[in-house]
Write a protein that holds these residues in place. Structure first.
Motif, PDB file in Angstrom:
ATOM      1  N   ILE A 194       8.222  -8.756   4.917  1.00 54.84           N
ATOM      2  CA  ILE A 194       8.824  -8.044   6.236  1.00 54.84           C
ATOM      3  C   ILE A 194      10.009  -6.865   5.996  1.00 54.84           C
ATOM      4  O   ILE A 194      10.128  -5.988   6.546  1.00 54.84           O
ATOM      5  N   ALA A 195      10.880  -7.466   5.275  1.00 53.88           N
ATOM      6  CA  ALA A 195      12.184  -6.753   4.990  1.00 53.88           C
ATOM      7  C   ALA A 195      12.004  -5.473   4.061  1.00 53.88           C
ATOM      8  O   ALA A 195      12.364  -4.391   4.515  1.00 53.88           O
ATOM      9  N   LEU A 196      10.963  -5.540   3.100  1.00 54.92           N
ATOM     10  CA  LEU A 196      10.641  -4.580   2.434  1.00 54.92           C
ATOM     11  C   LEU A 196       9.850  -3.318   3.465  1.00 54.92           C
ATOM     12  O   LEU A 196      10.013  -2.393   3.639  1.00 54.92           O
ATOM     13  N   VAL A 197       9.019  -3.757   4.391  1.00 53.56           N
ATOM     14  CA  VAL A 197       8.283  -2.917   5.302  1.00 53.56           C
ATOM     15  C   VAL A 197       9.491  -2.234   6.039  1.00 53.56           C
ATOM     16  O   VAL A 197       9.245  -1.076   6.240  1.00 53.56           O
ATOM     17  N   VAL A 233       1.296  -6.879   6.818  1.00 50.60           N
ATOM     18  CA  VAL A 233       0.351  -5.896   7.551  1.00 50.60           C
ATOM     19  C   VAL A 233       0.753  -5.811   9.268  1.00 50.60           C
ATOM     20  O   VAL A 233       0.642  -4.525   9.764  1.00 50.60           O
ATOM     21  N   GLU A 234       1.192  -7.051   9.759  1.00 52.89           N
ATOM     22  CA  GLU A 234       1.742  -6.959  11.165  1.00 52.89           C
ATOM     23  C   GLU A 234       2.737  -5.973  11.252  1.00 52.89           C
ATOM     24  O   GLU A 234       3.070  -5.279  12.245  1.00 52.89           O
ATOM     25  N   ARG A 238       3.138  -2.696  13.351  1.00 58.14           N
ATOM     26  CA  ARG A 238       4.152  -2.504  14.278  1.00 58.14           C
ATOM     27  C   ARG A 238       5.019  -1.042  14.098  1.00 58.14           C
ATOM     28  O   ARG A 238       5.330  -0.415  15.102  1.00 58.14           O
ATOM     29  N   HIS A 239       5.112  -0.496  12.960  1.00 55.63           N
ATOM     30  CA  HIS A 239       5.568   0.675  12.742  1.00 55.63           C
ATOM     31  C   HIS A 239       4.830   1.947  12.511  1.00 55.63           C
ATOM     32  O   HIS A 239       5.035   3.061  12.060  1.00 55.63           O
ATOM     33  N   GLY A 260      -5.995  -7.987   7.617  1.00 54.45           N
ATOM     34  CA  GLY A 260      -6.279  -6.625   8.656  1.00 54.45           C
ATOM     35  C   GLY A 260      -5.911  -5.575   7.732  1.00 54.45           C
ATOM     36  O   GLY A 260      -5.429  -4.663   8.313  1.00 54.45           O
ATOM     37  N   VAL A 261      -5.830  -5.362   6.399  1.00 53.96           N
ATOM     38  CA  VAL A 261      -5.599  -4.149   5.591  1.00 53.96           C
ATOM     39  C   VAL A 261      -6.606  -3.132   6.056  1.00 53.96           C
ATOM     40  O   VAL A 261      -7.805  -3.573   6.281  1.00 53.96           O
ATOM     41  N   ASP A 262      -6.100  -1.898   5.956  1.00 51.00           N
ATOM     42  CA  ASP A 262      -6.629  -0.838   6.362  1.00 51.00           C
ATOM     43  C   ASP A 262      -7.677  -0.238   5.197  1.00 51.00           C
ATOM     44  O   ASP A 262      -8.824   0.409   5.655  1.00 51.00           O
TER      45      ASP A 262
END
Ligand SMILES: [Zn+2]
Length: 422
Positions: A194-197, A233-234, A238-239, A260-262
């Protein structure tokens, strides 16, 4: 002031205004950035009928007119490109590249000439006016993007994921990363992911890349734990960022579906043949597929196997693409250049056709599919009024032979000529 003088004054004022307005229009019409492509067979999009003898007018980076030659008035002073016998499509997307070759790794310190040479070789001369970089050094890629967008360099619009998320780096990039002083940390927890995203989103990245399967020595594969993949992914969604994954094997695909990968960044070497049920699951997960068939040919050529073994291996990936494409799955063109130096696109088009894809389906994978998937349909992917003037002029008609997509004569990006075959 007598009424007569007041009347004359008003007349003079309005005449001056008219002259000024005319001068402005004339100036606009003769603007140096005007570009006209005339006499081409134009494919406005993969679904519309071609215009057999058409013209396209470009003004300040945008398409302002498209139609039969007889219907388009070319303003005096426009730069005219005679396209008789040539075919024109919207600019191509390559949805799987890496800003990692040595020639692009020092984006701040390299000269414009050095960077232009590398950008020409990799992207411009193959018609790529937009590329999605799906693993690189984010700061360096953003620097390169800034220098392109400032007009200093000739290059494509770059979208980027920056550094990827993996539990451990794949064995095949280890030496390259070490030799070039590139450090990409391992991601061990959801908190780290999450921090990297968040960091990437704040810096201006456009997507996130996972290695749900990371190839290791001895044929082993390090899987990304499902909870880490889900958290990444979540947060990415969100971004508003799409998520790519390198699956490597069936487990890597299953983690992609469940998290949930695209986008699958490759067809899958280590998987059983794709059954209709498996394909239906991928489709209902709304996953797009980037085939990268040239990559597998490239990898096989570097191994010890016989020609027959190599062909059988590549045919397996062609069959995966065929299964997905025939079922109506979304395909995005991509070749993994920047990891490989096989920049020539001819083999990819040949193999896509072998998978049963028509020239219209291949054109969609190069233009409208990525534009839609990456929320750029409003300005990219089609030749129409108001769209970005990103255009590829081909030396032959792709309807007759899909390898014409690699026969590139001129490339125009944002209304500027960035490549001309000589
Ligand atoms: Zn890659």
């Amino acid at each position: 002031m007598t009424p007569y003088i007041a009347h004359m004054r008003d007349r003079i004022v309005s005449m001056v205004l008219i002259i000024l307005t005319l001068a402005l229009f004339a100036g606009g019409a003769c603007h140096a950035s005007d570009l006209a492509l005339i006499g081409a067979k134009i494919y406005p999009s993969p679904t519309e009928p071609p215009i057999e003898n058409g013209s396209i007018l470009v003004h300040e980076g945008q398409i302002v007119a498209i139609g039969p030659v007889s219907a388009i008035k070319i303003p005096p002073g426009a730069t005219v490109i005679d396209c008789k016998g040539l075919a024109v499509t919207a600019g191509f997307w390559n949805s799987h590249v890496h800003i990692l070759p040595p020639g692009l790794l020092r984006a701040r310190d390299s000269t414009a000439a050095e960077l232009d040479a590398q950008l020409d070789t990799m992207f411009n001369r193959w018609g790529f006016t937009t590329v999605f970089d799906i693993a690189s050094v984010l700061d360096n890629t953003l620097t390169l993007r800034r220098r392109i967008e400032s007009g200093e360099l000739r290059g494509p619009r770059i979208l980027t994921v920056g550094e990827p998320i993996w539990t451990i780096e794949p064995v095949y990039v280890r030496d390259y990363l070490r030799d070039n002083n590139i450090h990409i940390p391992d991601t061990e927890s959801s908190v780290q992911a999450i921090a990297l995203v968040r960091d990437h989103a704040a810096k201006g990245a456009d997507g996130i890349k996972l290695f749900t399967g990371s190839a290791q020595a001895g044929g082993k594969v390090a899987a990304l734990p499902l909870d880490v993949a889900k958290a990444a992914v979540e947060e990415a969604h969100r971004h508003g960022m799409p998520v790519f994954t390198h699956p490597q094997n069936l487990e890597g695909v299953e983690i992609a579906i469940d998290s949930g990968v695209d986008i699958l960044a490759h067809t899958v070497p280590d998987s059983p043949p794709w059954t209709p049920e498996f394909v239906a699951r991928l489709k209902s997960a709304n996953i797009a597929l980037i085939p990268t068939l040239t990559l597998f040919d490239f990898v096989a050529r570097g191994s010890q196997g016989t020609n027959q073994e190599r062909d059988a291996w590549v045919d397996k990936m062609v069959a995966e693409l065929a299964a997905y494409s025939k079922a109506g799955g979304e395909v995005l063109f991509g070749t993994d250049i920047g990891y490989t130096d096989h920049f020539d696109t001819m083999l990819e088009f040949t193999l896509m056709a072998r998978a049963g894809m028509t020239y219209r389906q291949i054109l969609a994978s190069l233009t409208t599919n990525p534009a839609r998937r990456f929320k750029s349909s409003g300005h990219s992917g089609r030749i129409a009024n108001g769209m970005d003037a990103d255009l590829v002029v081909l030396g032959a008609d792709p309807a007759n032979d899909v390898t014409a997509f690699s026969n590139v004569h001129y490339v125009i990006r944002s209304g500027k000529l960035v490549f001309h075959a000589r």
